[in-house]
Design an enzyme around this catalytic site. Structure first.
Site, PDB file in Angstrom:
ATOM      1  N   TRP A  99       0.845  -1.203   0.000  1.00 34.36           N
ATOM      2  CA  TRP A  99       0.000   0.000   0.000  1.00 34.36           C
ATOM      3  C   TRP A  99       0.871   1.240   0.000  1.00 34.36           C
ATOM      4  CZ3 TRP A  99      -4.314  -1.070  -1.913  1.00 34.36           C
ATOM      5  CH2 TRP A  99      -5.038  -2.202  -1.544  1.00 34.36           C
ATOM      6  N   ASP A 166      -1.655   6.848   6.388  1.00 30.92           N
ATOM      7  CA  ASP A 166      -2.700   5.939   5.903  1.00 30.92           C
ATOM      8  C   ASP A 166      -3.053   5.050   7.100  1.00 30.92           C
ATOM      9  OD1 ASP A 166      -4.207   3.880   4.860  1.00 30.92           O
ATOM     10  OD2 ASP A 166      -2.825   3.396   3.226  1.00 30.92           O
ATOM     11  N   LYS A 190     -12.440  -1.330   6.815  1.00 33.45           N
ATOM     12  CA  LYS A 190     -11.788  -2.231   7.752  1.00 33.45           C
ATOM     13  C   LYS A 190     -12.292  -2.038   9.183  1.00 33.45           C
ATOM     14  CE  LYS A 190      -8.592  -2.796   4.246  1.00 33.45           C
ATOM     15  NZ  LYS A 190      -7.827  -1.980   3.329  1.00 33.45           N
TER      16      LYS A 190
HETATM   17  C1  LIG Z   1      -7.173  -1.664   2.184  1.00 36.90           C
HETATM   18  C2  LIG Z   1      -6.081  -0.665   2.263  1.00 36.90           C
HETATM   19  C3  LIG Z   1      -5.898   0.332   1.280  1.00 36.90           C
HETATM   20  C4  LIG Z   1      -6.751   0.412   0.045  1.00 36.90           C
HETATM   21  O1  LIG Z   1      -7.986   0.880   0.333  1.00 36.90           O
HETATM   22  P1  LIG Z   1      -9.084   1.094  -0.834  1.00 36.90           P
HETATM   23  O2  LIG Z   1     -10.156   1.793  -0.071  1.00 36.90           O
HETATM   24  O3  LIG Z   1      -9.451  -0.249  -1.337  1.00 36.90           O
HETATM   25  O4  LIG Z   1      -8.473   1.947  -1.884  1.00 36.90           O
HETATM   26  C5  LIG Z   1      -4.901   1.243   1.471  1.00 36.90           C
HETATM   27  N1  LIG Z   1      -4.092   1.194   2.536  1.00 36.90           N
HETATM   28  C6  LIG Z   1      -4.212   0.246   3.486  1.00 36.90           C
HETATM   29  C7  LIG Z   1      -3.296   0.240   4.660  1.00 36.90           C
HETATM   30  C8  LIG Z   1      -5.211  -0.707   3.371  1.00 36.90           C
HETATM   31  O5  LIG Z   1      -5.350  -1.659   4.309  1.00 36.90           O
END
Ligand SMILES: *Cc1c(COP(=O)(O)O)cnc(C)c1O
Length: 356
Positions: A99, A166, A190
């Protein structure tokens, strides 16, 4: 048989939240029509938007000089939106997984990117430490929880430049010191809701410092000015997020959430460390309390498919590890109950008894 959902995202949601979502689809706010059919300009909806922001502020103790906005496009859309809004000449990135790597790729479209450290050579099994942060960079981007590898930066550290994080997969899992960050973002799917809505927490003074012309939808100021209602917001995912945040609040907030999450993680990690058939893949100091990655120990490698089938037969869902790590991954997000973790642990114990 009871299903135990360990999916990495989208993932398990609290039962009362699902019930309330079903109800709202049929009849929202006693209007006689459902939440999927209402106008996002109706007073009932405006109240949900206000309450959702208020819940974010309350749960995370967000200071007044920050704004919280809700957007579409997922965390992945933020990879370039952040760089477009904040990267003048150069930005720094900590590469702790794919990511982070994807965020780096997008940032490069807007300027120079310095990768301060990477754990790629060890398949991201640890969080690099002791790296230098370039003081001439506009921000340092980190991924607090590496969903695929099960590593996590568990403390809000002091950074000499603006910190951008993030937090897709550990937001609301513990209290955080928002003041240490310039911007925090993530997909809701999540820990705070279903797929379809992205949260961005922004300190207001960081915006408007780059020279480039931004498309209206890319400019954070558009969404701040219109309180996430510049265009049609993702109404239903926001509603479910609202209910999820209410559920977290009723449970006792983030301190309590963190206590429960730590207990769940501890339960599973101690079984992984005790059971000779399994081995954890992340370095112990950096272990995530959200995503727990493990493989069959060297001498039991050939049992992997057997364990997968056994676990499946006992109701375990979503424990297959990401293809880049292999083995197993159990995601113990906020809504994953302790009894599911206990069921997985029992499953590992029984498998050990039957196979050794
Ligand atoms: C799932 C995830 C993403 C991607 O998220 P999307 O909403 O599918 O674009 C980015 N960073 C992390 C740490 C993730 O777990």
């Amino acid at each position: 048989m009871k299903a135990h959902n360990f999916n990495a995202g989208p993932c398990v949601l609290p039962k009362p939240v699902i019930e309330s979502a079903i109800e709202a689809i049929k009849n929202f706010d006693n209007t006689g029509i459902g939440v999927l059919e209402i106008s996002h300009r109706s007073p009932g909806w405006e109240r949900i938007m206000e309450e959702t922001e208020a819940l974010w502020r309350e749960l995370l103790q967000i200071p007044d000089n920050y704004r919280v906005i809700f957007l579409g496009g997922g965390a992945s859309t933020q990879f370039y939106t952040i760089a477009a809004n904040l990267l003048g000449k150069k930005a720094a990135y900590l590469q702790t997984g794919v990511w982070a790597k994807k965020a780096i790729k997008e940032a490069k479209l807007y300027g120079e990117v310095e990768i301060v450290a990477s754990s790629e050579e060890k398949n991201y099994t640890y969080i690099p430490k002791g790296y230098n942060v370039p003081l001439d960079a506009d921000y340092l981007h980190i991924t607090t929880n590496n969903t695929i590898y099960g590593t996590e930066i568990k403390e809000d550290f002091d950074c000499p430049i603006m910190l951008v994080a993030d937090m897709s997969s550990d937001i609301m899992s513990r209290p955080i010191d928002v003041a240490k960050y310039g911007l925090i973002y993530g997909g809701a799917q999540k820990n705070v809701g279903p797929a379809g809505v992205t949260f961005v927490i922004i300190r207001e003074d960081i915006l408007g410092k780059v020279d480039r012309t931004l498309p209206t939808m890319v400019d954070y100021r558009t969404h701040i000015k219109e309180s996430s209602m510049f265009n049609t917001p993702p109404v239903f995912p926001i509603f479910v997020m609202h209910e999820t945040l209410k559920w977290i609040k009723e449970l006792g907030g983030l301190k309590e959430m963190n206590r429960i999450n730590s207990e769940k993680a501890e339960l599973l990690y101690s079984e992984i460390d005790r059971n000779p058939m399994f081995t954890g893949t992340a370095e112990k100091a950096d272990r995530s309390i959200m995503n727990i990655c493990f493989v069959m120990s060297e001498s039991y490698k050939e049992k992997e498919a057997d364990f997968m089938a056994f676990a499946k037969s006992r109701g375990m869902i979503g424990i297959k590890g990401h293809r880049s790590v292999g083995g197993f991954r159990a995601s113990l997000y906020n809504a994953c109950p302790l009894e599911s973790v206990q069921a997985l642990v029992d499953c590992m114990r029984t498998f050990e008894q039957e196979n050794i």
